[in-house]
Motif scaffolding. Sequence first.
Motif, short mmCIF file in Angstrom:
data_model
loop_
_atom_site.label_atom_id
_atom_site.label_comp_id
_atom_site.label_asym_id
_atom_site.label_seq_id
_atom_site.Cartn_x
_atom_site.Cartn_y
_atom_site.Cartn_z
N THR A 541 0.84 -1.21 0.00
CA THR A 541 0.00 0.00 0.00
C THR A 541 0.86 1.25 0.00
OG1 THR A 541 -1.75 -1.17 1.20
CG2 THR A 541 -1.81 1.25 1.26
N ARG A 542 1.91 1.26 0.83
CA ARG A 542 2.77 2.42 0.91
C ARG A 542 3.56 2.62 -0.40
NH1 ARG A 542 3.72 5.62 5.19
NH2 ARG A 542 1.60 4.89 5.55
N LEU A 543 3.99 1.54 -1.03
CA LEU A 543 4.70 1.65 -2.31
C LEU A 543 3.79 2.26 -3.38
CD1 LEU A 543 6.61 -1.76 -2.40
CD2 LEU A 543 7.66 0.51 -2.47
N LYS A 544 2.54 1.87 -3.39
CA LYS A 544 1.58 2.42 -4.36
C LYS A 544 1.38 3.92 -4.14
CE LYS A 544 -2.18 -0.11 -4.86
NZ LYS A 544 -3.31 -0.99 -4.47
N GLU A 545 1.33 4.32 -2.86
CA GLU A 545 1.17 5.75 -2.55
C GLU A 545 2.39 6.54 -3.02
OE1 GLU A 545 0.55 5.77 1.63
OE2 GLU A 545 -1.54 5.13 1.52
N LEU A 546 3.58 6.00 -2.76
CA LEU A 546 4.80 6.70 -3.14
C LEU A 546 4.96 6.78 -4.66
CD1 LEU A 546 7.27 5.23 -0.50
CD2 LEU A 546 6.43 7.57 -0.58
N ASN A 605 13.94 -6.62 0.19
CA ASN A 605 14.85 -5.67 -0.47
C ASN A 605 15.50 -6.29 -1.71
OD1 ASN A 605 14.31 -3.57 1.25
ND2 ASN A 605 16.03 -4.00 2.63
N GLU A 606 15.80 -7.59 -1.63
CA GLU A 606 16.33 -8.29 -2.81
C GLU A 606 15.31 -8.26 -3.95
OE1 GLU A 606 17.18 -12.91 -4.10
OE2 GLU A 606 17.48 -12.34 -1.99
N ALA A 607 14.04 -8.49 -3.59
CA ALA A 607 12.97 -8.49 -4.60
C ALA A 607 12.78 -7.11 -5.21
CB ALA A 607 11.67 -8.98 -3.96
N LEU A 608 12.81 -6.08 -4.40
CA LEU A 608 12.62 -4.72 -4.89
C LEU A 608 13.76 -4.31 -5.83
CD1 LEU A 608 11.40 -2.91 -1.62
CD2 LEU A 608 10.00 -3.60 -3.57
N THR A 609 14.96 -4.72 -5.48
CA THR A 609 16.12 -4.39 -6.32
C THR A 609 16.02 -5.08 -7.68
OG1 THR A 609 17.54 -4.09 -4.38
CG2 THR A 609 18.64 -4.49 -6.48
N PRO A 614 12.59 1.58 -6.97
CA PRO A 614 13.66 2.40 -6.37
C PRO A 614 13.55 2.63 -4.86
CG PRO A 614 12.05 3.82 -7.42
CD PRO A 614 11.61 2.41 -7.69
N TYR A 615 13.26 1.57 -4.15
CA TYR A 615 13.13 1.69 -2.70
C TYR A 615 13.69 0.47 -2.00
CZ TYR A 615 9.91 5.59 -3.45
OH TYR A 615 9.36 6.79 -3.83
N GLY A 616 14.10 0.67 -0.75
CA GLY A 616 14.44 -0.42 0.14
C GLY A 616 13.71 -0.20 1.46
N VAL A 617 13.51 -1.28 2.22
CA VAL A 617 12.82 -1.20 3.51
C VAL A 617 13.88 -1.18 4.61
CG1 VAL A 617 11.13 -2.24 5.05
CG2 VAL A 617 10.91 -2.54 2.57
N ASN A 635 8.63 0.35 13.45
CA ASN A 635 8.62 1.44 12.48
C ASN A 635 9.63 1.18 11.37
OD1 ASN A 635 6.76 2.86 14.14
ND2 ASN A 635 8.47 3.59 15.40
N TYR A 636 9.23 1.58 10.17
CA TYR A 636 10.07 1.35 8.99
C TYR A 636 10.02 2.58 8.09
CZ TYR A 636 9.58 -3.51 10.45
OH TYR A 636 9.59 -4.68 11.17
N ILE A 637 11.01 2.67 7.20
CA ILE A 637 11.00 3.72 6.19
C ILE A 637 11.40 3.13 4.84
CG2 ILE A 637 13.40 4.46 6.64
CD1 ILE A 637 12.32 7.36 6.07
N LEU A 638 10.77 3.64 3.80
CA LEU A 638 11.08 3.24 2.43
C LEU A 638 11.91 4.34 1.77
CD1 LEU A 638 7.63 1.81 1.36
CD2 LEU A 638 9.80 0.59 1.06
N ILE A 639 13.17 4.05 1.51
CA ILE A 639 14.03 5.00 0.79
C ILE A 639 14.94 4.21 -0.14
CG2 ILE A 639 14.05 6.88 2.49
CD1 ILE A 639 16.62 5.76 3.62
N ALA A 640 15.54 4.93 -1.06
CA ALA A 640 16.45 4.27 -2.00
C ALA A 640 17.69 3.77 -1.27
CB ALA A 640 16.85 5.24 -3.12
N PRO A 641 18.24 2.63 -1.68
CA PRO A 641 19.47 2.13 -1.04
C PRO A 641 20.60 3.15 -1.06
CG PRO A 641 18.49 0.42 -2.41
CD PRO A 641 17.72 1.67 -2.67
N GLU A 642 20.69 3.95 -2.14
CA GLU A 642 21.75 4.96 -2.21
C GLU A 642 21.53 6.04 -1.13
OE1 GLU A 642 19.64 4.43 -4.86
OE2 GLU A 642 20.88 2.83 -5.72
#
Length: 663
Positions: A541-546, A605-609, A614-617, A635-642
Amino acid sequence: MMNFRKSVRFGALSVLFLLWCSLALAQPLSVTEVNQIAQSLQDQQLLSQKGKDELIRFSEKKPLQVYKNISEKNYGDDLPGRNIFPPAHFDTLLNKIKDFEKGYELKEQRYLAGNFPNRSDLFNFIHAAAAYYRDEQSGSEATKKLAEGFGEYFGPAIKPLLSDSTVEFKVSAFEDTEVQQEERVKQAKPYLIWLDLFKKTGLLDAQDMRMEHYYGNNIISSVSHRKMMDDIGKLIIYHDKFPYYKQQQLALLDSLTATGFIDPAARKKLIDNYSRATLLNINDLALHTKNYLSFDYEKEIEPLDFITREYYGQIPTDKIKKLYELVLQKAAALLNFRYTDLEVHVVKDEIQAEVPGNRQFYIYVKINDILYKEMIKERDLESWINAPNFQFLNHYLEDQLDPRRFYFTTAALFTGYEANYPKTIFFTLLKEKEAELVRNVYLASKSDVCYNGSPGDYSYAVWEYYDLNERLTRTKIADVVDFFLAEQILKKTEKKSREQLVAAWRERNPVSLSNMLLELPNAFTSGLSNTVEGFLYDLNTRLKELQTTDQDYLTDYAHSRIPVNGQPDQEKLVLTFQCGQKKYELELATEEQAWENNKLINIINEALTEAKIPYGVYPLPEDSSYFRQDLHGDNYILIAPEQAAKLISKYGDLFKKKSDGQE
């Protein structure tokens, strides 16, 4: 500033003065005074000859005649004349209680015990005997006999208390009239007989007119003879304790003089003007300094008042703006700053709009060209002056490296007949040590620091006092915001300016970088269930929002149990999900193992890459939830690995790593 030698001399003189006060003012009633009071009570027909004699025996700690031929084992120490405890009794209790808030009442009782007999002892003896006679007529034969014995203490003047009646007043703040007030005063008048009686006997201070003033004006509560007797008893105890109260206040006054809050000349003036009618409080002290803001309730606050409990959702923003203009004008004069660009806005939120009282406002104001923000919930405005609504003033003081902070201070109440609401409302400037001294039952009934997180703060789910030492400074917050913007960790659609972003984060009082990360749009909380399927659903859900799309990124969540090596009694759990064109699975003994060593996070994270999303958990540590008890789970955050790598490079490894055995 006082030097050390002068300070020590001043303190020594103060101690001697306090000792002199306690010896000079704290005196038990003499035999002559007791006899005069007892005779007067008989003359007023409250006591019979027997009652007079028993009162005198009580004052001399002699056995009472009423208890003759009655087995003591049937009665406790709560009966009249049987609860005379020496000071040593209270010393024993105090040795077991170290906390001031729990011990101060015992110390007051010890003070009274050291001055037995006093007026409150005599009054309480009479009051307790009358209550026993009135209430115990239907008990056992022994109880009835004892009650009849107490009944013989009294003359005809006691009858109104024995056949009590209560007058109930239903008062509406919206419909009350002067004629109705006068009628209530007339109905209450017969109940004031006790004031006249106890003043004539010398038990109640004849100069104390506060009860007459209350019942001769605007009465709003019920009236009964019992209530009158109870309240008269409180006033008599107040006057008996007055020397002790004063002693405590003078000690606090000396300490506040030593800190520089009040100067010696003002201290002397306060002492010279001491009155038995009312004790000092923190607001009296503040008036002798330049360390306060004051607001006249009737002239300055009431014209802005809006009874929000009746009119949720209807508070006009211009009223709020006028309130903040008033506060800012006075604060600017006191602290020598200039302010501009005061704005009041309503938060646009459909859910809040549907729930009465949940509408939120926020203000922006520039002080010396720095932008400050304040969030306000509509229900905060049930009382217009609410400490957390003026946090921005303390943030300004922080920015100036000023050690003082504003506190909303309310006067201590000692009798219950002080004003129902403060005529003048105070914000007092206090250093940390001064605040500790003021937060004392002998100076203030309330001392709330003006920060989110103060008691009564509805805007944040916080249940503890604001910690003055655990907050990021404005400079550190600005540095993080600049980093977020430079690395595009903030969403590109963010419409706020840098200045507004800094002000908004500052208003939330973050304690750490992870605390700030949790407030980003790309942060989320796992919730209470913490199941793998629930987590995958929330993450999708959060990925769809972003990504601002209806496309699902994580699908086909499933779990199954399969035998190990063909053994049906040994099973393993297989968790699976689809990402892009590929299916991923995780083999575990139990679902709880998914969270150990971030096993689930790593495979996600492996699957997203691999799917080029363009996000990691990244899991955030516990302090990210600081002051947010409304959040449950992890609590978690979705940001790019870089971006994560750059965060770690600049601020250290701030992401939570779960070890084996952790849940």
